[in-house]
Motif scaffolding. Structure first.
Motif, PDB file in Angstrom:
ATOM      1  N   THR A   1      -9.092  -4.754  -0.903  1.00 19.01           N
ATOM      2  CA  THR A   1      -8.757  -3.412  -0.430  1.00 19.01           C
ATOM      3  C   THR A   1      -9.699  -2.403  -1.045  1.00 19.01           C
ATOM      4  O   THR A   1     -10.246  -2.623  -2.135  1.00 19.01           O
ATOM      5  N   ASP A   2      -9.890  -1.282  -0.340  1.00 21.26           N
ATOM      6  CA  ASP A   2     -10.684  -0.184  -0.866  1.00 21.26           C
ATOM      7  C   ASP A   2      -9.830   0.783  -1.671  1.00 21.26           C
ATOM      8  O   ASP A   2     -10.353   1.733  -2.259  1.00 21.26           O
TER       9      ASP A   2
ATOM     10  N   GLU B   1       0.858  -1.173   0.000  1.00 17.85           N
ATOM     11  CA  GLU B   1       0.000   0.000   0.000  1.00 17.85           C
ATOM     12  C   GLU B   1       0.901   1.233   0.000  1.00 17.85           C
ATOM     13  O   GLU B   1       1.806   1.351   0.833  1.00 17.85           O
ATOM     14  N   ILE B   2       0.666   2.137  -0.966  1.00 20.33           N
ATOM     15  CA  ILE B   2       1.542   3.285  -1.174  1.00 20.33           C
ATOM     16  C   ILE B   2       0.709   4.556  -1.222  1.00 20.33           C
ATOM     17  O   ILE B   2      -0.305   4.623  -1.926  1.00 20.33           O
ATOM     18  N   GLY B   3       1.169   5.568  -0.485  1.00 18.58           N
ATOM     19  CA  GLY B   3       0.444   6.831  -0.477  1.00 18.58           C
ATOM     20  C   GLY B   3      -0.934   6.684   0.154  1.00 18.58           C
ATOM     21  O   GLY B   3      -1.205   5.780   0.932  1.00 18.58           O
ATOM     22  N   ARG B   4      -1.843   7.590  -0.232  1.00 23.43           N
ATOM     23  CA  ARG B   4      -3.191   7.573   0.336  1.00 23.43           C
ATOM     24  C   ARG B   4      -4.152   6.677  -0.429  1.00 23.43           C
ATOM     25  O   ARG B   4      -5.138   6.210   0.121  1.00 23.43           O
ATOM     26  N   ARG B   5      -3.826   6.426  -1.735  1.00 20.19           N
ATOM     27  CA  ARG B   5      -4.846   5.796  -2.574  1.00 20.19           C
ATOM     28  C   ARG B   5      -4.442   4.488  -3.226  1.00 20.19           C
ATOM     29  O   ARG B   5      -5.304   3.738  -3.666  1.00 20.19           O
ATOM     30  N   LEU B   6      -3.153   4.186  -3.330  1.00 16.21           N
ATOM     31  CA  LEU B   6      -2.697   3.086  -4.170  1.00 16.21           C
ATOM     32  C   LEU B   6      -2.386   1.803  -3.407  1.00 16.21           C
ATOM     33  O   LEU B   6      -1.923   1.832  -2.276  1.00 16.21           O
TER      34      LEU B   6
END
Length: 304
Positions: free
Chosen positions: A133-134, A117-122
C-alpha cells in the motif's frame, strides 16, 4: 497447558453490558466474537478475498464472549460470578465450557484479523501479513490488549488523528491498549507519544508494537490510572475508553492540553453521548466535532 474456555452468548443489544461484566471477571484473558457488522467490515477491507467465507455464515444477532481460565483455576467460581453479574444486569445468556491448549486461544483470533484502511492516510496491517500500500502502514500485533482498528471506537479515533496530526506534536494516549493510537500518531508525524494504561500487559504490548513500527525511541509506555502518569501538556490527548471513565477524566483534560490542543474522546455508545458531551462542556471543553459510526460516538474537543 490446557486452559478453560468459558463461552458466554448474549444478544447483540446486551453486548456492551455483558462485555463490561466479563472484563471484570476475567483473569486469564478475554476474546469477543461479534459478527453483527461483518458486511460493513468486508466493504471497508481492500482485499476482500482475505475474508474467510465461514465468517459470512456466522450469526449476526448474538455476541460470544470467551473468558479464559488458566490451568488450576476453578471454573465453578467464575461461572457463579458470571451468573450473578448477568442476573443483576438482567441479561439473558447461555454458557458453555471447553478445555483448550494455550496456543489455541492465544493465536486462534488471528485468522479473523485482516488489513484495514482508515481515513485518508492510514493502513493497519497484522504483523504476520504482507500488504502492499502507499498509505502510512501501521504494523500491529495486539496480543491480549484492546485495539486492532477494527472496532468503530478505535477507527473513529484514528480518523480523527488522520485529520489532526500535522507533524511535531506531543501526544498522550489514555487507556493505550495495544498502543494503536499513539503509534498511529507517531507514524503520521507526531514527535513523541506517551501511552498510559492500568494493565501492565497492555503497556508491554504497546511498547512491543512501537518497536515493531520503528518508533520505540519516540514512545513511552506507562502503567497507571488514566492520566495520573501524564506530564506537562500535549497537542493531542486521546481517550478511547468508556463513557463513565471519560466523564470522570474530563475535569483533568483542560490542564493537559497545550494551547490549541485537541482532546479525542471515544468508546462512547450513542445512548450515553449526550451525557458525556454535557460532562465535557462542564469541564471547560468545547466540542468541535462529533463523529458517529454504527452506534458509537467520538468527540473532538478543544479547551473552551
Amino acid at each position: 497447558m490446557e486452559w478453560t474456555d468459558i463461552r458466554v452468548t448474549v444478544a447483540q443489544k446486551d453486548a456492551e453490558l455483558a462485555e463490561a461484566a466479563a472484563t471484570m471477571i476475567a483473569e486469564g484473558g478475554i476474546y469477543i466474537e461479534d459478527y453483527g457488522d461483518i458486511e460493513e467490515q468486508v466493504a471497508e477491507i481492500a482485499h476482500v478475498d482475505l475474508i474467510e467465507p465461514e465468517l459470512l455464515e456466522k450469526p449476526r444477532d448474538v455476541v460470544i464472549i470467551h473468558i479464559y481460565l488458566e490451568p488450576g483455576a476453578q471454573p465453578a467460581e467464575t461461572l457463579a460470578a458470571i451468573e450473578a453479574r448477568m442476573e443483576a444486569a438482567g441479561i439473558a445468556y447461555t454458557v458453555e465450557t471447553e478445555g483448550v491448549e494455550q496456543e489455541d486461544w492465544q493465536n486462534g483470533w488471528r485468522k479473523y484479523y485482516h488489513p484495514l484502511e482508515i481515513g485518508r492516510r492510514l493502513a493497519v496491517v497484522p504483523s504476520w501479513q504482507e500488504y502492499d500500500t502507499d498509505r502510512v502502514k501501521l504494523l500491529l500485533d495486539p496480543g491480549l490488549a484492546f485495539g486492532t482498528g477494527g472496532h468503530e471506537t478505535t477507527g473513529l479515533c484514528m480518523e480523527a488523528l488522520d485529520e489532526l496530526v500535522q507533524g511535531g506534536e506531543r501526544m498522550l494516549d489514555i487507556g493505550t491498549g495495544s498502543g494503536i493510537l499513539a503509534i498511529a500518531a507517531l507514524k503520521l508525524g507526531a514527535a513523541s507519544a506517551e501511552g498510559v494504561d492500568i494493565d501492565p500487559v497492555a503497556v508491554r504490548t504497546a511498547v512491543e508494537n512501537a518497536a515493531l513500527n520503528g518508533v520505540e525511541s519516540q514512545f513511552r509506555g506507562l502503567v497507571g490510572d488514566l492520566s495520573d502518569q501524564a506530564s506537562g501538556t500535549y497537542q493531542i490527548v486521546a481517550a478511547n475508553i468508556v463513557a463513565n471513565a471519560i466523564i470522570s477524566l474530563s475535569p483533568a483534560v483542560p490542564g493537559l492540553l497545550a494551547d490549541g490542543g485537541h482532546f479525542i474522546a471515544s468508546g462512547i455508545i450513542d445512548t450515553r453521548a449526550d451525557e458525556v458531551e454535557a460532562a465535557l462542556k462542564a469541564a471547560g471543553l468545547a466540542v468541535k466535532e462529533r463523529k458517529e459510526k454504527r452506534g458509537w460516538v467520538c468527540f473532538i474537543c478543544t479547551a473552551a
